[in-house]
Design an enzyme around this catalytic site. Structure first.
Site, PDB file in Angstrom:
ATOM      1  N   SER A 192       0.785  -1.177   0.128  1.00 37.10           N
ATOM      2  CA  SER A 192      -0.204   0.004   0.007  1.00 37.10           C
ATOM      3  C   SER A 192       1.000   1.155  -0.033  1.00 37.10           C
ATOM      4  O   SER A 192       0.315   2.382  -0.160  1.00 37.10           O
ATOM      5  CB  SER A 192      -1.039  -0.070   1.140  1.00 37.10           C
ATOM      6  OG  SER A 192      -2.016  -1.048   1.089  1.00 37.10           O
ATOM      7  N   THR A 193       2.129   1.097   0.200  1.00 36.81           N
ATOM      8  CA  THR A 193       2.885   2.548   0.053  1.00 36.81           C
ATOM      9  C   THR A 193       2.902   2.950  -1.334  1.00 36.81           C
ATOM     10  O   THR A 193       3.159   3.965  -1.508  1.00 36.81           O
ATOM     11  CB  THR A 193       4.558   2.187   0.865  1.00 36.81           C
ATOM     12  OG1 THR A 193       4.894   0.952   0.276  1.00 36.81           O
ATOM     13  CG2 THR A 193       4.122   2.239   2.159  1.00 36.81           C
TER      14      THR A 193
END
Length: 753
Positions: free
Chosen positions: A338-339
């Site tokens: 998710s970064t």
């Protein structure tokens, strides 16, 4: 009888007298002498011209008998932090010996060997300085038929300081028969200190088969080995017929050239602080692999980086226990999770397709034949809810990011990924760099890349992309060298930041930062908000940072899917934090792979204290101007462009960056065909150079290019350039990057400073 007489008459018919026979023999001997003399002259000429005979190198044999050579080790360059604190330095050790041969005298007759009346003094000095038994020393000095003697293990590995003390004590007593031989070594005074990144050296045999030199084995020590190592010198001595060296006959056959010093961008206090806090972090989580890197947002300089497990650079303790030696920073590729949503949000804002008020259901989203769910549904924490797209980012909604990607369209999203330089190695200067892959052939995989799965990256690629978010849309190449210093000429090359594109607008970058703050401050959907903390988990002195966390499945090595398991032991956790959120000075990226234990509060053990320390030291780091440690060195070390034609652009780019030159590769083939400056030209530090490989298919991102390089691009491609504005750097281009080049005839370029 008649037959016998005829034979006898024939035999005696040409009989000569004694005088005639002597004359004939004399002529034969004369001819033989001339022949032998010619043979001698020919052999003599061959020997004089070639120095060889019967396969033997006579010159070498003569030199070996009457001469001897010794290697004078060049000093390996020191590796420093940004302020001049040594990280790795030459630590030459010495072995002591005593000369016993009475033939070792100077040209004036001075005795340069140990004399009987000096033995007691020698034994006393070596006992005091080295702890040797006096009786042992004396027994060595009394050995017969020895040219010189040594003193075992205690006579080896003597430090430079102890050597100086022994020499002073010997000089006071007038003793000249003691000598020392040097052995190269490397000292890492900080122990565990960016160990994988700095790397270490090992001894390797030289071509003479007699001596050894230090060679970089891993990390920066290996990548910069040519710059650090220098060139060993050679000294020649004359010998007597019995093989004894004649004092005062030394001749420098080859002058030694000491290696250059490398000033890194690392900060010793920040690096040490990071190491301490990583120990705390790893002790709680016990991950298979943990890593952390701190970067200056305005310059792209790596200020601190480390990983766990690690090892002590000086003692090598822990090295043998490492599962592998790969650097997590630039040699390991993985799916980031998710970064990656930071870049998805920024791209959608820049594209004008982000509507923060658009509301959707999190109860599944189908792309062709694949249903995508959010993490809370996969974990059984929710049956679905309604979120708007602003909340989608704070809640790390996979579906929300896929909606953003679908609204942009696959082609546009892939353009953004390429503009962020994903799928390409950064070539930031370290050898053996790995690089991730962008899968553009599968629509489902392309959609999944919007939330960080189905795309592989390296940490250095992510750090480069994050720089655009933290730096008003301007992307910087990560830097780890601030200067190179050549002690032989008292010259230096000093680095400055390297702009490598502008994938998004300043407004898109700044809006993204605001949404990143909500990840830690939104009490309803923020994944880094904690009611236990009473606010953002990641904060600096009570002020929330701009953050994004990530959780990713880990792909199998063979590409057949993801590793099996449940809970933390099968996942990769990560977080990026930028501070101050409104205009970052620093950003930090931390990963944790397959921990035994996990709690989101663990981020507080490493991210918060390191960012706080960075802000405390901000004014002492010299981030707003070039290095000051070498301000008194005004002349620049020369570096001439080698012949790089037909070489691989990646390898050439790495070497150029090691010498603080800024390469830009234009084209798609794997061989360089042209360069924007002539081969052999001296390249200044931070000079920008184009490497043309040909078969260019798309317009490159020319943001930050010099006008001279744009002109060269126009010459190579035939594309007409129309300039607007003043200055020497490209600030805008009329045709967007990644646009197919085949129909482009003209590009408007805006210049600025």
């Amino acid at each position: 009888m008649s037959k016998r007489r005829r034979i006898l008459a024939y035999a005696l018919s040409d009989r000569k007298g004694p005088r005639q026979n002597r004359r004939k023999v004399g002529r034969a001997l004369s001819l033989l002498s001339v022949f032998l003399f010619l043979v001698f002259l020919i052999n003599f000429a061959i020997i004089m011209i070639t120095g060889k005979k019967f396969g033997q190198d006579l010159r070498a044999l003569a030199a070996d008998r009457h001469q001897t050579t010794t290697t004078v080790h060049a000093k390996r360059g020191t590796i420093y932090d940004r302020s001049g604190t040594p990280i790795a330095e030459d630590s030459t050790t010495y072995s002591i010996y005593a000369i016993l041969s009475k033939e070792y005298v100077s040209a004036t007759g001075e005795k340069l060997f140990i004399q009987p009346e000096q033995m007691d003094d020698v034994a006393t000095i070596l006992s005091e300085k080295l702890g040797l038994e006096t009786d042992y020393v004396k027994s060595q000095l009394k050995l017969e038929n020895q040219y010189q003697v040594s003193f075992g293990i205690q006579g080896n590995n003597i430090s430079y300081g102890t050597k100086i003390e022994i020499e002073a004590a010997l000089q006071e007593k007038g003793i000249t028969g003691i000598g020392f031989t040097a052995s190269p070594g490397r000292l890492y005074p900080n122990g565990i200190f960016a160990s994988h990144f700095i790397g270490y050296t090992s001894l390797a045999d030289n071509k003479d088969g007699k001596t050894q030199s230090l060679v970089g084995s891993t990390g920066l020590e290996e990548s910069f080995n040519t710059i650090l190592s220098g060139v060993d010198g050679i000294t020649t001595y004359e010998k007597t017929a019995s093989g004894v060296i004649k004092p005062g006959t030394e001749t420098i056959t080859r002058q030694k050239v000491d290696g250059q010093d490398v000033y890194t961008t690392l900060s010793e206090p920040l690096q040490s602080y990071l190491e301490t806090n990583m120990d705390v972090f790893q002790s709680k989580a016990n991950g298979v692999l943990a890593s952390a890197t701190l970067v200056s947002a305005k310059t792209g300089e790596i200020l601190a980086t480390t990983q766990r497990p690690t090892f002590d650079l000086d003692t090598k303790e822990g090295l043998g226990d490492l599962p592998n030696w790969s650097s997590a920073l630039y040699q390991t590729q993985y799916e980031p999770g998710s970064t990656m949503k930071v870049m998805t949000l920024a791209s959608a804002i820049d594209n004008g397709t982000f509507d923060p008020t658009y509301t959707y259901s999190t109860a599944g989203y189908t792309v062709i034949d694949t249903t995508i769910n959010d993490w809370d549904i996969n974990m059984g924490l929710s049956d679905g809810r309604y979120l708007n797209l602003a909340q989608a980012f704070a809640h790390s909604s996979n579906i929300g990011m896929v909606i953003l990607e679908q609204n942009m369209g696959d082609e546009k999203w892939l353009k953004y990924l390429y503009n962020f330089d994903f799928g390409l190695p950064t070539r930031f200067g370290m050898l053996h760099e790995n690089f991730g892959l962008v899968n553009s052939d599968n629509k489902v995989t392309t959609a999944m890349s919007a939330f960080g799965q189905g795309i592989s990256v390296t940490q250095i690629q992510l750090l480069k992309a994050f720089s655009a978010i933290a730096n008003d849309g301007e992307m910087l190449t990560p830097k780890f060298v601030s200067a190179l210093y050549d002690p032989n000429s008292n010259t230096a090359r000093k680095a400055s930041k390297e702009v490598s594109g502008k994938p998004i607008s300043s407004d898109a970058a700044n809006q993204t930062l605001q949404y990143m703050v909500s990840v830690g401050t939104d009490p309803y959907v923020g994944t880094l908000y904690s009611s236990y903390v009473g606010g953002s988990i990641i904060q600096v002195n009570g002020v929330p940072a701009a953050v994004k966390s990530g959780t990713a499945e880990i792909a199998k090595v063979d590409g057949s899917g993801y590793i099996e398991g449940s809970g933390p032991s099968s996942l990769l956790y990560s977080v990026v934090a930028m501070f101050p959120a409104e205009d970052p000075d620093f950003y930090m990226y931390v990963t944790l792979q397959q921990p035994e234990h996990w709690d989101v509060l663990f981020w507080m053990d490493v991210v918060n204290p390191v960012l706080e320390e960075a802000m405390r030291l901000k004014d002492t780091l010299g981030l707003t101007k070039p290095t000051t440690i070498l301000d008194d060195v005004s002349d620049e070390t020369e570096y001439k462009l080698p012949n790089v034609i037909d070489l691989a652009p990646g390898d050439v780019s790495a070497e150029l960056r090691q010498n603080l030159v800024q390469p830009i590769v234009v084209g798609t083939t794997n061989k360089i065909k042209k360069t924007s400056v002539k081969i052999g030209t001296n390249l200044h530090a931070n000079q920008q150079i184009l490497l043309w490989t040909g078969d260019l298919k798309k317009i490159p991102d020319m943001y930050g290019w010099t006008k001279a390089n744009v002109d060269k691009f126009s010459e190579w491609t035939g594309i007409e350039i129309v300039y607007k504005g003043t200055g020497d750097r490209v600030t805008e281009q009329g045709v967007g990057a990644e646009t197919p080049i085949d129909k482009i005839k003209k590009i408007t370029i805006t210049l600025g400073d």
